[in-house]
Write a protein that holds these residues in place. Structure first.
Motif, short mmCIF file in Angstrom:
data_model
loop_
_atom_site.label_atom_id
_atom_site.label_comp_id
_atom_site.label_asym_id
_atom_site.label_seq_id
_atom_site.Cartn_x
_atom_site.Cartn_y
_atom_site.Cartn_z
N LYS A 193 0.97 -0.85 -0.05
CA LYS A 193 -0.47 0.08 -0.04
C LYS A 193 0.77 1.36 0.48
O LYS A 193 0.25 2.18 0.19
CB LYS A 193 -1.39 -0.08 0.97
CG LYS A 193 -1.90 -0.95 1.22
CD LYS A 193 -2.57 -0.67 2.54
CE LYS A 193 -3.46 -2.13 3.04
NZ LYS A 193 -4.38 -2.00 3.58
N CYS A 194 1.98 1.29 0.33
CA CYS A 194 2.89 2.46 0.27
C CYS A 194 2.90 2.86 -0.88
O CYS A 194 3.99 1.98 -2.54
CB CYS A 194 4.47 1.39 0.69
SG CYS A 194 5.47 3.33 1.02
N ILE A 195 3.03 4.53 -1.33
CA ILE A 195 3.63 4.89 -2.34
C ILE A 195 4.52 6.23 -2.33
O ILE A 195 5.56 6.34 -3.00
CB ILE A 195 1.82 5.83 -3.03
CG1 ILE A 195 1.86 6.73 -1.25
CG2 ILE A 195 1.43 5.16 -3.19
CD1 ILE A 195 1.14 7.73 -2.21
N ASP A 196 5.08 5.54 -1.00
CA ASP A 196 6.74 5.84 -1.39
C ASP A 196 7.08 7.43 -1.13
O ASP A 196 7.59 7.72 -1.37
CB ASP A 196 7.86 5.53 -2.10
CG ASP A 196 8.05 3.76 -1.94
OD1 ASP A 196 8.59 3.44 -0.97
OD2 ASP A 196 8.37 3.59 -3.06
N CYS A 197 5.71 7.91 -0.20
CA CYS A 197 5.68 9.86 -0.78
C CYS A 197 6.37 9.90 0.78
O CYS A 197 6.76 11.54 0.26
CB CYS A 197 4.15 9.85 -0.09
SG CYS A 197 3.69 9.51 1.73
N GLY A 198 7.07 9.29 1.65
CA GLY A 198 8.21 10.00 2.52
C GLY A 198 7.44 10.83 3.54
O GLY A 198 8.34 11.57 4.70
N MET A 199 5.85 11.26 3.18
CA MET A 199 5.63 11.96 5.22
C MET A 199 5.90 11.20 6.11
O MET A 199 5.64 11.69 7.57
CB MET A 199 3.91 11.76 4.88
CG MET A 199 3.25 12.19 3.62
SD MET A 199 4.77 14.34 3.71
CE MET A 199 3.19 15.12 5.05
N CYS A 200 5.48 9.82 6.37
CA CYS A 200 6.19 9.36 7.37
C CYS A 200 7.50 8.98 8.41
O CYS A 200 7.02 9.47 9.06
CB CYS A 200 6.02 7.47 7.56
SG CYS A 200 6.92 6.67 6.16
N ASP A 201 8.67 9.64 6.83
CA ASP A 201 9.85 9.93 7.79
C ASP A 201 10.01 11.48 7.72
O ASP A 201 10.60 11.70 8.42
CB ASP A 201 11.04 10.02 6.96
CG ASP A 201 12.52 9.23 6.37
OD1 ASP A 201 12.22 8.57 6.92
OD2 ASP A 201 13.42 10.11 5.81
N THR A 230 -0.02 9.32 9.84
CA THR A 230 0.38 10.86 8.40
C THR A 230 -0.05 9.86 7.84
O THR A 230 0.47 10.43 6.91
CB THR A 230 1.80 11.25 9.14
OG1 THR A 230 2.52 11.53 10.19
CG2 THR A 230 1.99 12.08 8.03
N CYS A 231 0.13 8.53 7.63
CA CYS A 231 0.65 7.51 6.41
C CYS A 231 -0.87 8.33 5.81
O CYS A 231 -2.44 7.70 6.74
CB CYS A 231 0.55 6.18 6.61
SG CYS A 231 0.78 5.53 5.22
N SER A 232 -1.20 8.55 4.81
CA SER A 232 -2.26 9.13 4.26
C SER A 232 -2.75 7.77 3.02
O SER A 232 -4.21 7.80 2.71
CB SER A 232 -2.61 9.40 2.64
OG SER A 232 -1.30 9.79 1.97
N THR A 233 -1.98 6.52 3.32
CA THR A 233 -2.60 5.54 2.25
C THR A 233 -2.74 4.22 3.61
O THR A 233 -3.42 2.91 2.67
CB THR A 233 -1.49 5.28 1.15
OG1 THR A 233 -0.55 4.40 1.56
CG2 THR A 233 -1.10 5.92 0.33
N GLY A 234 -2.67 4.38 4.54
CA GLY A 234 -3.35 3.05 5.28
C GLY A 234 -1.97 2.53 4.97
O GLY A 234 -1.94 0.85 5.61
S1 SF4 Z 1 3.47 7.70 4.51
FE1 SF4 Z 1 3.32 6.19 3.83
S2 SF4 Z 1 2.25 5.45 1.51
FE2 SF4 Z 1 4.09 7.40 2.24
S3 SF4 Z 1 5.94 6.63 2.64
FE3 SF4 Z 1 5.38 6.39 4.69
S4 SF4 Z 1 4.37 4.18 4.95
FE4 SF4 Z 1 4.48 4.57 2.68
#
Ligand code: SF4
Ligand code: SF4
Length: 340
Positions: free
Chosen positions: A255-263, A304-308
């Protein structure tokens, strides 16, 4: 060798030390137990806690000192030679300071999953009584907190405390809240007392556990000239796993789109990324997972993750080791990587 009782800080003292991390309620638990002893069991008592500047997630010690009504308590020093140690998180047992000074005939109660024998238990005296209670599971099931379970266990394990008096003090603490809150804490307390499990043959210490030095390694005479630190700390060796209070973030990679918001929101930089070049020759990054050695379970990444893709799950023994993606693979190999 057992210590000479005459060197104890006061006569007839019964001393309990809670070893915990911020957020598990050790301070409140200590207040309830000491309050029960003084107001309901006709004892003298004192209670205080020590914790660092960032209370939540850091080490917390809570001290309860009790004595008969006709015996004065004339010290307010931290308890260094406790009769009882209650460990609120099994991971704390890995540090020698947790059992520092525990008396040979003392009692150790630790929060641990069924069948769990955490590293460090062997430091307990061979003659001490050791008990395990699954405080986290009971707290989840009863919608309470670990502290209610553990003071139930304490009240049952030591004859110096009257179980009903401690329970009365606990329910009085929640008297201003709803009946549901009182009931859930009462159930958690009673299950802590009833599901306490004796663990035999674990301690290897002969006599009392030696007391660890509490004074600084350096003083004004011995510190290096100029205040130089010849052995600076390194955050790569940090181990924050004991800061998690029963929950851990899990990455669902599909489900991850590598958006980086979690980071962006992770305060401890424990998300592990790799770089790649796609079919069109464009560089990109991919979130590989979490290094649980550095994760304190704050759940900001989940929120923070918007995609679950980042979800919260209950932590079970071995799960963090199994899912961990090391941030520093060489370091993880050297350290065994087994405390995450
Ligand atoms: S916020 Fe969610 S979708 Fe974006 S990189 Fe992190 S885990 Fe992946
Ligand atoms: S819960 Fe998430 S944001 Fe918090 S420390 Fe762990 S990985 Fe970082």
């Amino acid at each position: 060798m057992a210590r000479d009782p005459s060197v104890r800080s006061g006569a007839d003292l019964f001393e309990v030390r809670f070893e915990s991390i911020g957020g598990l309620g050790a301070h409140v638990a200590g207040k309830i137990v000491a309050g029960a002893a003084v107001l309901r069991m006709n004892m003298n008592g004192s209670h205080f806690s020590s914790y660092g500047s960032e209370k939540k997630g850091s080490v917390v010690r809570s001290f309860i000192r009790l004595a008969p009504a006709d015996s004065a308590i004339r010290t307010s020093a931290p308890i260094e030679e406790p009769d009882v140690v209650v460990v609120f998180h099994a991971g704390l047992l890995a540090h020698p300071a947790t059992l520092s000074g525990l008396r040979a005939g003392g009692t150790l109660i630790f929060a641990g999953n069924e069948g769990d024998l955490p590293e460090g238990l062997e430091r307990a005296p061979g003659t001490a009584k050791v008990f395990r209670v699954d405080a986290q599971k009971i707290a989840f099931e009863e919608k309470s907190r670990e502290n209610a379970v553990l003071i139930g266990a304490l009240a049952e394990a030591v004859p110096e405390l009257d179980r009903q008096s401690v329970l009365d003090a606990l329910t009085a603490t929640f008297a201003g809240k709803s009946d549901a809150v009182v009931d859930s804490n009462t159930r958690a307390f009673n299950r802590g007392a009833d599901e306490l499990e004796a663990v035999a043959g674990i301690g290897r210490q002969d006599g009392d556990v030696p007391t660890m030095q509490s004074h600084p390694a350096w003083g004004y005479r011995s510190a290096p000239i100029g205040g130089v630190l010849p052995t600076p700390g390194n955050t790569a060796h940090n181990d924050l796993h004991t800061s998690r209070t029963g929950w851990m973030p899990i990455l669902e990679r599909d489900k991850c789109i590598d958006c980086g918001m979690c980071d962006m929101v992770c305060p401890d930089l424990c998300l592990v990324w790799s770089t790649h070049v796609d079919a069109d020759g464009n560089p990109g990054v991919k979130l590989d997972g979490i290094d649980y050695q550095y994760c304190k379970g704050c759940m900001r990444c989940v929120e923070t993750c918007s995609t679950g893709a980042m979800i919260r799950e209950a932590e079970e023994p071995g799960k963090a080791d199994e899912l961990r993606v090391p941030l520093f693979p060489g370091l993880a190999t050297a350290a065994g990587g087994k405390h995450a």
